[in-house]
Scaffold this motif. Sequence first.
Motif, PDB file in Angstrom:
ATOM      1  N   ALA A 294       9.254  16.536   0.628  1.00 32.41           N
ATOM      2  CA  ALA A 294       7.883  16.079   0.889  1.00 32.41           C
ATOM      3  C   ALA A 294       7.069  17.160   1.599  1.00 32.41           C
ATOM      4  O   ALA A 294       5.920  17.412   1.232  1.00 32.41           O
ATOM      5  N   LEU A 295       7.654  17.812   2.590  1.00 32.99           N
ATOM      6  CA  LEU A 295       6.944  18.879   3.311  1.00 32.99           C
ATOM      7  C   LEU A 295       6.581  20.035   2.376  1.00 32.99           C
ATOM      8  O   LEU A 295       5.476  20.583   2.453  1.00 32.99           O
ATOM      9  N   THR A 296       7.505  20.397   1.518  1.00 32.46           N
ATOM     10  CA  THR A 296       7.245  21.493   0.583  1.00 32.46           C
ATOM     11  C   THR A 296       6.159  21.083  -0.407  1.00 32.46           C
ATOM     12  O   THR A 296       5.262  21.869  -0.708  1.00 32.46           O
ATOM     13  N   ALA A 297       6.207  19.860  -0.893  1.00 30.79           N
ATOM     14  CA  ALA A 297       5.192  19.378  -1.837  1.00 30.79           C
ATOM     15  C   ALA A 297       3.803  19.401  -1.202  1.00 30.79           C
ATOM     16  O   ALA A 297       2.819  19.765  -1.857  1.00 30.79           O
ATOM     17  N   ILE A 298       3.710  19.050   0.054  1.00 29.51           N
ATOM     18  CA  ILE A 298       2.419  19.074   0.757  1.00 29.51           C
ATOM     19  C   ILE A 298       1.848  20.487   0.775  1.00 29.51           C
ATOM     20  O   ILE A 298       0.639  20.679   0.642  1.00 29.51           O
ATOM     21  N   ARG A 299       2.709  21.482   0.916  1.00 31.33           N
ATOM     22  CA  ARG A 299       2.260  22.876   0.992  1.00 31.33           C
ATOM     23  C   ARG A 299       1.842  23.447  -0.362  1.00 31.33           C
ATOM     24  O   ARG A 299       1.146  24.447  -0.421  1.00 31.33           O
TER      25      ARG A 299
ATOM     26  N   ALA B  10      17.830  25.184   9.801  1.00 28.09           N
ATOM     27  CA  ALA B  10      17.387  26.477   9.270  1.00 28.09           C
ATOM     28  C   ALA B  10      16.829  26.317   7.856  1.00 28.09           C
ATOM     29  O   ALA B  10      15.881  27.005   7.474  1.00 28.09           O
ATOM     30  N   THR B  11      17.362  25.381   7.072  1.00 26.20           N
ATOM     31  CA  THR B  11      16.859  25.183   5.708  1.00 26.20           C
ATOM     32  C   THR B  11      15.468  24.564   5.704  1.00 26.20           C
ATOM     33  O   THR B  11      14.763  24.628   4.700  1.00 26.20           O
ATOM     34  N   TYR B  12      15.052  23.991   6.818  1.00 26.04           N
ATOM     35  CA  TYR B  12      13.724  23.388   6.894  1.00 26.04           C
ATOM     36  C   TYR B  12      12.615  24.428   7.049  1.00 26.04           C
ATOM     37  O   TYR B  12      11.441  24.090   7.099  1.00 26.04           O
ATOM     38  N   LEU B  13      12.977  25.690   7.116  1.00 26.37           N
ATOM     39  CA  LEU B  13      11.973  26.760   7.126  1.00 26.37           C
ATOM     40  C   LEU B  13      11.374  26.970   5.742  1.00 26.37           C
ATOM     41  O   LEU B  13      10.306  27.551   5.613  1.00 26.37           O
ATOM     42  N   VAL B  14      12.047  26.483   4.713  1.00 27.33           N
ATOM     43  CA  VAL B  14      11.614  26.707   3.332  1.00 27.33           C
ATOM     44  C   VAL B  14      10.149  26.356   3.098  1.00 27.33           C
ATOM     45  O   VAL B  14       9.407  27.151   2.521  1.00 27.33           O
ATOM     46  N   PRO B  15       9.646  25.181   3.525  1.00 23.73           N
ATOM     47  CA  PRO B  15       8.245  24.878   3.224  1.00 23.73           C
ATOM     48  C   PRO B  15       7.273  25.881   3.841  1.00 23.73           C
ATOM     49  O   PRO B  15       6.179  26.093   3.329  1.00 23.73           O
ATOM     50  N   PHE B  16       7.687  26.479   4.925  1.00 26.02           N
ATOM     51  CA  PHE B  16       6.797  27.399   5.615  1.00 26.02           C
ATOM     52  C   PHE B  16       6.919  28.826   5.082  1.00 26.02           C
ATOM     53  O   PHE B  16       6.156  29.701   5.450  1.00 26.02           O
ATOM     54  N   LEU B  17       7.891  29.040   4.205  1.00 23.65           N
ATOM     55  CA  LEU B  17       8.078  30.345   3.582  1.00 23.65           C
ATOM     56  C   LEU B  17       7.671  30.328   2.113  1.00 23.65           C
ATOM     57  O   LEU B  17       7.749  31.345   1.445  1.00 23.65           O
ATOM     58  N   THR B  18       7.246  29.169   1.627  1.00 26.04           N
ATOM     59  CA  THR B  18       6.855  29.064   0.222  1.00 26.04           C
ATOM     60  C   THR B  18       5.408  29.499   0.045  1.00 26.04           C
ATOM     61  O   THR B  18       4.635  29.528   0.997  1.00 26.04           O
TER      62      THR B  18
ATOM     63  N   SER C  46       1.740  28.734  -1.924  1.00 26.99           N
ATOM     64  CA  SER C  46       1.102  27.495  -2.381  1.00 26.99           C
ATOM     65  C   SER C  46       0.990  27.410  -3.896  1.00 26.99           C
ATOM     66  O   SER C  46       0.837  26.331  -4.456  1.00 26.99           O
ATOM     67  N   LYS C  47       1.060  28.570  -4.566  1.00 24.95           N
ATOM     68  CA  LYS C  47       0.977  28.588  -6.030  1.00 24.95           C
ATOM     69  C   LYS C  47       2.130  29.435  -6.562  1.00 24.95           C
ATOM     70  O   LYS C  47       1.963  30.600  -6.910  1.00 24.95           O
ATOM     71  N   PRO C  48       3.351  28.855  -6.624  1.00 23.43           N
ATOM     72  CA  PRO C  48       4.521  29.648  -7.000  1.00 23.43           C
ATOM     73  C   PRO C  48       4.505  30.056  -8.476  1.00 23.43           C
ATOM     74  O   PRO C  48       4.022  29.323  -9.328  1.00 23.43           O
ATOM     75  N   THR C  49       5.056  31.223  -8.718  1.00 26.78           N
ATOM     76  CA  THR C  49       5.229  31.706 -10.087  1.00 26.78           C
ATOM     77  C   THR C  49       6.503  31.083 -10.660  1.00 26.78           C
ATOM     78  O   THR C  49       7.272  30.435  -9.942  1.00 26.78           O
ATOM     79  N   THR C  50       6.749  31.316 -11.916  1.00 30.61           N
ATOM     80  CA  THR C  50       7.978  30.813 -12.553  1.00 30.61           C
ATOM     81  C   THR C  50       9.203  31.382 -11.847  1.00 30.61           C
ATOM     82  O   THR C  50      10.185  30.670 -11.611  1.00 30.61           O
ATOM     83  N   ARG C  51       9.134  32.653 -11.483  1.00 23.97           N
ATOM     84  CA  ARG C  51      10.266  33.271 -10.776  1.00 23.97           C
ATOM     85  C   ARG C  51      10.473  32.624  -9.413  1.00 23.97           C
ATOM     86  O   ARG C  51      11.608  32.437  -8.977  1.00 23.97           O
TER      87      ARG C  51
END
Length: 166
Positions: A17-22, A75-83, A85-90
């Motif tokens: 959910a946090l990642t989706a918000i970002r 530590a895995t919860y850092l992912v949303p803050f390292l993503t 907002s418009k990710p590429t396919t890679r």
Amino acid sequence: MAGRWLLFISSYSPLFALTAIRLEAGMLRNVLYCLAGLGAAGLAAVFAAAWRIEPRERSFVIVEDRGTDVAGYLATYLVPFLTVSKPTTRDVIAYALFLGLVGVIYVRSTLIGVNPLVYLFRFHLFAVREAGGAPLLLIARKPPDGSAPVPVRLVLPGLGVILPDR
């Protein structure tokens, strides 16, 4: 093993959910919201099933609170803050591979005992073992006392629940 994967998905529901918000609107965002909902619904289904299952008295010789593994898990919860907002396919492929790797590690390690949704409902996860029995993950409000049998509802192979009195 299904119980461990269910706990994995429910454990990472807040992260999804946090990642989706970002993320900006798009299919990946929708998939993450679906995963978040699926994980929450899965844990709700575990509790709903537990209420319908007749408890069986069990005594445990080993009881370990898995909450001590929180630091590695967070530590895995850092992912949303390292993503981005418009990710590429890679980026999406890298996130998927990361999630798969984390899933395998989570399911095969003691991190399985860390689950924010379980804690949100004031429960804990314990790794327990009956004398001569197989290991069991136990969702309960407090650790079972090894001196007396407790009413355990086996929801899935390897996953039990001790529910509070109604």
